[in-house]
Structure formats: structure tokens, C-alpha cells
Design an enzyme around this catalytic site. Structure first.
Site, PDB file in Angstrom:
ATOM      1  CE  LYS A  88      -3.879  -4.095   1.599  1.00  0.00           C
ATOM      2  NZ  LYS A  88      -4.602  -3.278   2.586  1.00  0.00           N
ATOM      3  CG  HIS A 131      -8.270   5.045   3.416  1.00  0.00           C
ATOM      4  ND1 HIS A 131      -9.202   4.829   4.404  1.00  0.00           N
ATOM      5  CD2 HIS A 131      -7.687   3.825   3.178  1.00  0.00           C
ATOM      6  CE1 HIS A 131      -9.185   3.553   4.763  1.00  0.00           C
ATOM      7  NE2 HIS A 131      -8.282   2.924   4.036  1.00  0.00           N
ATOM      8  CB  CYS A 147      -1.840  -2.667   5.437  1.00  0.00           C
ATOM      9  SG  CYS A 147      -3.511  -1.957   5.462  1.00  0.00           S
ATOM     10  CG  HIS A 149     -14.771  -0.177   2.438  1.00  0.00           C
ATOM     11  ND1 HIS A 149     -14.198  -0.308   3.679  1.00  0.00           N
ATOM     12  CD2 HIS A 149     -14.664  -1.403   1.850  1.00  0.00           C
ATOM     13  CE1 HIS A 149     -13.735  -1.539   3.826  1.00  0.00           C
ATOM     14  NE2 HIS A 149     -14.006  -2.223   2.719  1.00  0.00           N
ATOM     15  CG  HIS A 156     -11.168   0.883   0.666  1.00  0.00           C
ATOM     16  ND1 HIS A 156     -11.260  -0.426   1.066  1.00  0.00           N
ATOM     17  CD2 HIS A 156     -10.184   1.440   1.421  1.00  0.00           C
ATOM     18  CE1 HIS A 156     -10.361  -0.658   2.010  1.00  0.00           C
ATOM     19  NE2 HIS A 156      -9.689   0.454   2.241  1.00  0.00           N
ATOM     20  CG  ASP A 205      -1.885  -1.186   1.219  1.00  0.00           C
ATOM     21  OD1 ASP A 205      -1.840  -2.013   0.293  1.00  0.00           O
ATOM     22  OD2 ASP A 205      -2.661  -1.304   2.177  1.00  0.00           O
TER      23      ASP A 205
END
Length: 201
Positions: A106, A81, A151, A52, A48, A8
């Protein structure tokens, strides 16, 4: 197969982003410098939908960083985000993408969060990353990226469960809560994870 994992490394986690990690931009030149030391480079990308469930704006009477329970799982509510297609979801513009062989997205299911690059938080659905790494005959995974205490940490935990040896490159990651990450590092060490600096790669 010596494998570098980029977790990420996206604009929204950088200074000025909607969920900024202090010093997040400082890891980009470190990651770029070490990429050629690896046989395989793989990245994950938070991706996302705008509705979400992890976004505080989608919960009445709650604000960012509140802790709630959703579908039996603890859930931190975040500022919106890495919304699909947004500039914030893009990789940092200075990140060298040329050696990234595969990108695993993801957090696409609006109904469950996904810190780990391997599974959603309920371990219901896989991203396919473990299967890909096995197919590529990856054995040891070297982790970098953001954020160290979410993460990156949960990706390492899932990688261990999947049977991979794991190494954390500490100067190529930053935490949202450094004090919490100190405790997590002790857990990782107890689990057999090596913690090194980029100069040791």
C-alpha cells in the site's frame, strides 16, 4: 476461516527506524507466538515511492509532523519511511514469514497516502485485500502490527465497512500517540470490535 492480519511490521516503524514507534519491536515475538493459532495469515506492507506526497522532505516550508491539506484530504507529513526497495521497508528480520499466505502493498501511489491495508485515504483505489479475504472465506480478522493509531486503526475501520468481524490483539500492537489511541479504542469498542490480549487467542 480464522485470519491473522499483520499490519506493516517493518523496520522503519521499529526503534532505530525513520518513523519509530516506541516498543514496536516488542510485538514481533508476540506475533510469532500466535501465528499457529490461525488458519490464514495475511500481511500488509507500506511501499512508498521516494517522491511520495506524505514525506515532509517533498514539501518546501514544511517539516515532519506538520498537518496540511492535499487534494481536499488532511495529510500528516512524515519522515521518509518504507521507501520501495529500502531496508526500512523490509519486514522486521525476526518476524516469521513462513505462514504469510499473501502480502498486500500500500501507499504506492505518490499522490495519496494509504493508512489502511484495504484502501487509500480517499477510498479511491482498493488494494484488493477485501476481495482476497472474501475469496478465502475469511469472516473474523484479528489485527496486529504498527502503528495502532494509524494503519492498524484505519485498517480495522475499513474491514468493518467491508463486513468483517474484527478483533484487536492489543499486546501485538503499539501506538505513535498512546493517548490518542485510548480514544480510538473507545470508538472501536462502540463499533463492535473486540479487544483482547494474545493469551486470549
Amino acid at each position: 476461516m480464522k485470519t491473522l492480519m499483520l499490519i506493516d511490521v517493518q523496520n522503519d516503524f521499529m526503534p532505530g527506524g525513520s518513523l519509530a514507534v516506541s516498543g514496536g519491536n516488542q510485538i514481533v515475538p508476540v506475533i510469532n507466538q500466535i501465528q499457529d493459532q490461525f488458519d490464514l495469515v495475511v500481511a500488509s506492507q507500506d511501499w512508498h515511492p521516494s517522491e511520495h506526497l506524505s514525506f515532509a522532505r517533498n514539501h518546501l516550508r514544511h517539516k515532519a509532523f506538520d498537518e496540511i491539506e492535499v487534494n481536499g484530504l488532511p495529510q500528516t507529513l512524515w519522515p521518509a519511511h518504507c521507501v520501495q526497495g529500502s531496508e526500512g521497508a523490509e519486514f522486521h528480520p525476526e518476524l516469521n514469514l513462513n505462514r504469510i499466505a499473501a502480502i498486500f502493498r500500500k501507499g504506492m501511489n505518490r499522490d495519496i497516502d494509504s493508512y489502511s491495508a484495504f484502501y487509500d485515504n480517499g477510498h479511491i483505489q482498493t488494494t484488493g485485500l477485501s476481495g482476497y479475504l472474501n475469496e478465502m472465506k475469511a469472516k473474523t480478522l484479528y489485527f496486529t502490527g504498527l502503528a495502532a493509531d494509524f494503519c492498524v486503526y484505519f485498517s480495522i475501520k475499513d474491514a468493518l465497512k467491508a463486513g468483517f468481524a474484527c478483533v484487536l490483539i492489543e499486546d501485538a500492537t503499539r501506538a505513535i500517540d498512546p493517548e490518542n489511541f485510548k480514544r480510538q479504542k473507545q470508538q472501536l469498542l462502540a463499533d463492535g470490535v473486540k479487544i483482547i490480549n494474545s493469551s486470549d487467542v
